[in-house]
Scaffold this motif. Structure first.
Motif, PDB file in Angstrom:
ATOM      1  N   ASN A   6      -5.203  -4.639  -8.403  1.00 30.98           N
ATOM      2  CA  ASN A   6      -6.196  -5.523  -7.760  1.00 30.98           C
ATOM      3  C   ASN A   6      -7.833  -5.913  -8.479  1.00 30.98           C
ATOM      4  OD1 ASN A   6      -4.171  -6.139  -6.002  1.00 30.98           O
ATOM      5  ND2 ASN A   6      -5.027  -5.221  -4.302  1.00 30.98           N
ATOM      6  N   ARG A   7      -8.138  -4.623  -8.612  1.00 30.72           N
ATOM      7  CA  ARG A   7      -9.497  -4.628  -9.130  1.00 30.72           C
ATOM      8  C   ARG A   7      -9.568  -5.877 -10.594  1.00 30.72           C
ATOM      9  NH1 ARG A   7     -10.644   0.637  -9.313  1.00 30.72           N
ATOM     10  NH2 ARG A   7     -10.078   0.905 -11.374  1.00 30.72           N
ATOM     11  N   VAL A   8      -8.582  -5.689 -11.367  1.00 35.22           N
ATOM     12  CA  VAL A   8      -8.564  -6.251 -12.684  1.00 35.22           C
ATOM     13  C   VAL A   8      -8.429  -7.678 -12.324  1.00 35.22           C
ATOM     14  CG1 VAL A   8      -7.696  -6.765 -14.809  1.00 35.22           C
ATOM     15  CG2 VAL A   8      -7.741  -4.458 -14.200  1.00 35.22           C
ATOM     16  N   LEU A   9      -7.502  -7.906 -11.173  1.00 35.59           N
ATOM     17  CA  LEU A   9      -7.414  -9.429 -10.684  1.00 35.59           C
ATOM     18  C   LEU A   9      -8.715  -9.872 -10.340  1.00 35.59           C
ATOM     19  CD1 LEU A   9      -3.725  -9.200  -9.188  1.00 35.59           C
ATOM     20  CD2 LEU A   9      -4.380 -10.186 -11.282  1.00 35.59           C
ATOM     21  N   ASP A  10      -9.328  -9.237  -9.501  1.00 31.97           N
ATOM     22  CA  ASP A  10     -10.633  -9.681  -9.037  1.00 31.97           C
ATOM     23  C   ASP A  10     -11.628  -9.824 -10.324  1.00 31.97           C
ATOM     24  OD1 ASP A  10     -11.507 -10.070  -6.316  1.00 31.97           O
ATOM     25  OD2 ASP A  10     -13.074  -8.796  -7.037  1.00 31.97           O
ATOM     26  N   HIS A  12       1.098  -0.570   2.464  1.00 33.49           N
ATOM     27  CA  HIS A  12       0.172   0.422   2.244  1.00 33.49           C
ATOM     28  C   HIS A  12      -0.104   1.261   3.994  1.00 33.49           C
ATOM     29  CE1 HIS A  12      -3.503   2.777   1.910  1.00 33.49           C
ATOM     30  NE2 HIS A  12      -4.034   2.059   2.808  1.00 33.49           N
ATOM     31  N   GLN A  13      -0.132   0.547   4.699  1.00 28.87           N
ATOM     32  CA  GLN A  13      -0.510   0.878   6.103  1.00 28.87           C
ATOM     33  C   GLN A  13       0.871   1.592   6.523  1.00 28.87           C
ATOM     34  OE1 GLN A  13      -3.056   1.093   8.221  1.00 28.87           O
ATOM     35  NE2 GLN A  13      -4.274   0.366   6.278  1.00 28.87           N
ATOM     36  N   ALA A  14       1.897   0.947   6.298  1.00 29.80           N
ATOM     37  CA  ALA A  14       3.274   1.464   6.748  1.00 29.80           C
ATOM     38  C   ALA A  14       3.572   2.918   6.000  1.00 29.80           C
ATOM     39  CB  ALA A  14       4.596   0.590   6.283  1.00 29.80           C
ATOM     40  N   GLN A  15       3.285   2.797   4.715  1.00 33.95           N
ATOM     41  CA  GLN A  15       3.552   4.175   3.884  1.00 33.95           C
ATOM     42  C   GLN A  15       2.609   5.261   4.403  1.00 33.95           C
ATOM     43  OE1 GLN A  15       2.696   2.473   0.144  1.00 33.95           O
ATOM     44  NE2 GLN A  15       5.060   2.514  -0.557  1.00 33.95           N
ATOM     45  N   ILE A  16       1.327   5.161   4.508  1.00 38.40           N
ATOM     46  CA  ILE A  16       0.361   5.938   4.977  1.00 38.40           C
ATOM     47  C   ILE A  16       0.931   6.611   6.629  1.00 38.40           C
ATOM     48  CG2 ILE A  16      -1.968   6.469   6.078  1.00 38.40           C
ATOM     49  CD1 ILE A  16      -2.280   6.468   3.071  1.00 38.40           C
ATOM     50  N   MET A  71     -12.764  -6.582  -0.189  1.00 37.95           N
ATOM     51  CA  MET A  71     -12.673  -5.328  -0.488  1.00 37.95           C
ATOM     52  C   MET A  71     -12.642  -3.909   0.262  1.00 37.95           C
ATOM     53  SD  MET A  71     -12.799  -6.111  -3.944  1.00 37.95           S
ATOM     54  CE  MET A  71     -13.334  -4.804  -4.998  1.00 37.95           C
ATOM     55  N   ALA A  72     -12.878  -4.201   1.542  1.00 39.45           N
ATOM     56  CA  ALA A  72     -12.729  -3.179   2.408  1.00 39.45           C
ATOM     57  C   ALA A  72     -11.643  -2.505   2.399  1.00 39.45           C
ATOM     58  CB  ALA A  72     -12.889  -3.727   3.943  1.00 39.45           C
ATOM     59  N   ASN A  73     -10.439  -3.063   2.122  1.00 41.04           N
ATOM     60  CA  ASN A  73      -9.040  -2.391   1.975  1.00 41.04           C
ATOM     61  C   ASN A  73      -8.969  -1.404   0.975  1.00 41.04           C
ATOM     62  OD1 ASN A  73      -8.331  -4.267   4.112  1.00 41.04           O
ATOM     63  ND2 ASN A  73      -7.146  -5.810   2.714  1.00 41.04           N
ATOM     64  N   GLU A  74      -9.517  -1.850  -0.148  1.00 37.39           N
ATOM     65  CA  GLU A  74      -9.529  -0.860  -1.395  1.00 37.39           C
ATOM     66  C   GLU A  74     -10.498   0.388  -1.225  1.00 37.39           C
ATOM     67  OE1 GLU A  74     -10.460  -2.788  -4.986  1.00 37.39           O
ATOM     68  OE2 GLU A  74      -9.144  -4.362  -4.826  1.00 37.39           O
ATOM     69  N   GLN A  75     -11.577   0.217  -0.417  1.00 31.84           N
ATOM     70  CA  GLN A  75     -12.263   1.476   0.154  1.00 31.84           C
ATOM     71  C   GLN A  75     -11.503   2.238   0.829  1.00 31.84           C
ATOM     72  OE1 GLN A  75     -15.964  -0.437   1.632  1.00 31.84           O
ATOM     73  NE2 GLN A  75     -16.693  -0.771  -0.546  1.00 31.84           N
ATOM     74  N   ASP A  76     -10.657   1.512   2.067  1.00 22.87           N
ATOM     75  CA  ASP A  76      -9.611   2.487   2.869  1.00 22.87           C
ATOM     76  C   ASP A  76      -8.837   3.077   2.068  1.00 22.87           C
ATOM     77  OD1 ASP A  76     -11.487   1.161   4.950  1.00 22.87           O
ATOM     78  OD2 ASP A  76      -9.726  -0.115   5.690  1.00 22.87           O
ATOM     79  N   THR A  77      -8.217   2.533   1.005  1.00 22.76           N
ATOM     80  CA  THR A  77      -7.086   3.004   0.242  1.00 22.76           C
ATOM     81  C   THR A  77      -7.737   4.364  -0.461  1.00 22.76           C
ATOM     82  OG1 THR A  77      -6.532   0.861  -0.069  1.00 22.76           O
ATOM     83  CG2 THR A  77      -5.433   2.588  -1.432  1.00 22.76           C
ATOM     84  N   MET A  82      -2.628  -9.014   1.308  1.00 23.37           N
ATOM     85  CA  MET A  82      -2.273  -9.191   2.559  1.00 23.37           C
ATOM     86  C   MET A  82      -0.761  -8.039   2.490  1.00 23.37           C
ATOM     87  SD  MET A  82      -2.915 -12.838   4.163  1.00 23.37           S
ATOM     88  CE  MET A  82      -1.383 -12.826   4.966  1.00 23.37           C
ATOM     89  N   SER A  83       0.170  -8.385   1.559  1.00 21.55           N
ATOM     90  CA  SER A  83       1.486  -7.785   1.618  1.00 21.55           C
ATOM     91  C   SER A  83       1.183  -6.349   1.042  1.00 21.55           C
ATOM     92  CB  SER A  83       2.416  -8.445   0.593  1.00 21.55           C
ATOM     93  OG  SER A  83       1.910  -8.291  -0.587  1.00 21.55           O
ATOM     94  N   ALA A  84       0.378  -6.105   0.029  1.00 19.79           N
ATOM     95  CA  ALA A  84       0.032  -4.765  -0.283  1.00 19.79           C
ATOM     96  C   ALA A  84      -0.565  -3.902   0.713  1.00 19.79           C
ATOM     97  CB  ALA A  84      -0.786  -4.564  -1.427  1.00 19.79           C
TER      98      ALA A  84
END
Lengths: 246, 204
Positions: free
Chosen positions: B94-98, B127-131, B1-7, B121-123
């Protein structure tokens, strides 16, 4: 979580009703989803809103590999009918979504690309499943202006979307209607208000009276079986619809 | 879930930066009109404002360059809003899938866990590349704009000096060049804030 109940099985053809979610928040209307399987081919009828996707997915996956669902049918454009489309496309981006041509450019707001959508003409069409046909039956203005039901001539089942729907109180949420007179009280106000056209209603009653139906499966409430199907059609034919107060 | 918080954090940063860009754009559009007024005034002043006339033409060229730069900034803002929207959608999915993962059992649970981990992983790398791309473009754009505005600031100061030789028109020319200086100063301050915020947000 919802459960998947087998309501028909013969040879490769199976109908599952995905029903009753005890964890559903009160402010979200309860819905029934139906999965029709023929061998490895499957179509999900009114897959539901994105909020209930986890419950529907979980119930479906107990019986069938969700990645193999290749078709989705949306009786109309409402969010409780098809807003989960983008979630199902995550598992199989090649899913075809069958929906009235009227909504074919509106439903993409829920997800999908141009190739996802198979517009259904006003007169209806056949949808092939495992080499057998399902019929998209016109039900326009009941309640949506571009509305279809699905008839399976093999199983003799009619998926009737919002027609036949009942908003059942807690404790009376049986899978099948067991007492028509008691049940229909929970359907009356809904039909009076939501079904907007008396002429459309009469057309529909005449159309489905020609079909051999053993089960009528609405998107909300219990399933009508046997003589209750005819009872419902007769009751609906007499009901005054398109009125604000009943 | 850390990735979602970062996002979530990064999305809020982009939105904040976009708001700052909007204020720079709004101020910069005033410059063009002011430059036109300066040219008309210099023409009216005639022989006594020849130096001011040259500078006002330069200021007009500067205003047009700035406008181009602002259009590019606005396009970038639109692009980053699209990136943000796509990310918000991914986070929601991702939240719904979780939730589905928590509800499912057996085959369904295994299927969704595998799918979710691959997807995250892919998202996440996408996401990192886009940012990173948005940040790079924005830093370059801020640096280019700051350089251009510095030139505008020099022009405004020179115009102020020339205004002193404007004879009967001196007071009006002084007023126009002061307005220029103030507006360019406001843009410079906005750019500094934007740069500070951007550096702060992108600090590892």
């Amino acid at each position: 979580m919802k459960t998947a109940r087998v309501i028909y099985e013969e040879g490769n053809r199976k109908w599952f009703a995905i029903v009753r979610d005890p964890n559903r928040p009160e402010f979200i209307i309860d819905t029934n989803e139906y999965l029709v399987v023929d061998g490895d081919d499957a179509i999900l009828l009114d897959p539901g809103g994105s909020e209930i996707f986890p419950a529907v997915f979980s119930a479906v996956s107990t019986e069938f590999d969700p990645r193999k669902i290749g078709k989705i049918f949306a009786s109309h454009q409402d969010p409780d009918v098809v807003s989960s489309l983008s979630m199902w496309l995550e598992f199989n981006p090649a899913i075809k979504c069958y929906v009235s041509w009227l909504w074919a450019s509106f439903v993409p707001h829920f997800g999908g690309v141009k190739e996802t959508f198979q517009p259904i003409p006003d007169g209806g069409m056949d949808i092939m499943l495992g080499g057998h046909r399902l019929q998209a039956i016109p039900a326009h203005y009941l309640h949506s202006s571009g509305n279809f039901h699905i008839y399976d001539p093999k199983a003799k089942i009619l998926f009737s979307g919002d027609v036949g729907a009942a908003l059942l109180p807690a404790g009376e949420e049986a899978l099948f209607v067991d007492n028509f007179d008691r049940h229909i009280r929970h359907a009356e106000a809904f039909h009076r208000r939501w079904m907007g056209s008396d002429r459309a209603k009469r057309d529909w009653c005449a159309r489905v009276s020609q079909l051999d139906i053993e089960m009528m499966c609405p998107q909300h409430g219990s399933i009508y079986r046997g003589a209750d199907v005819r009872r419902f059609i007769d009751w609906f034919a007499q009901l005054e619809v398109g009125v604000l107060k009943g | 879930m850390a990735n979602e918080q970062d996002t979530g954090r990064e999305l809020r940063q982009i939105v904040r930066i976009n708001e700052e860009i909007k204020s720079v754009v709004a101020t910069a559009f005033k410059i063009n009109l002011m430059a036109m007024n300066a040219i008309f005034l210099a023409k009216r002043a005639g022989q006594s404002a020849l130096g001011f006339g040259v500078l006002s033409n330069e200021l007009r060229r500067f205003a047009m360059e700035l406008q181009k730069q602002m259009s590019a900034l606005r396009e970038m803002t639109y692009g980053s809003v699209s990136t943000v929207t796509a990310m918000v959608k991914q986070v929601r999915i991702n939240r719904v899938l979780d939730r589905a993962r928590k509800e499912a059992n057996g085959q369904g649970k295994a299927l969704i866990e595998e799918f979710l981990s691959r997807r995250r992983m892919s998202a996440y790398s996408l996401h990192q590349a886009q940012i990173a791309a948005v940040n790079r473009r924005l830093a370059q754009m801020i640096a280019d704009t700051a350089q251009l505005v510095e030139l505008g600031s020099v022009l405004a100061r020179s115009a102020k000096i020339e205004a002193a030789y404007g004879g009967a028109f001196s007071a009006s020319l002084m007023q126009v060049s002061s307005d220029f200086e103030q507006t360019i100063g406001a843009i410079q301050r906005s750019l500094e804030t934007l740069n500070r915020q951007h550096l702060q947000d992108t600090r590892p």
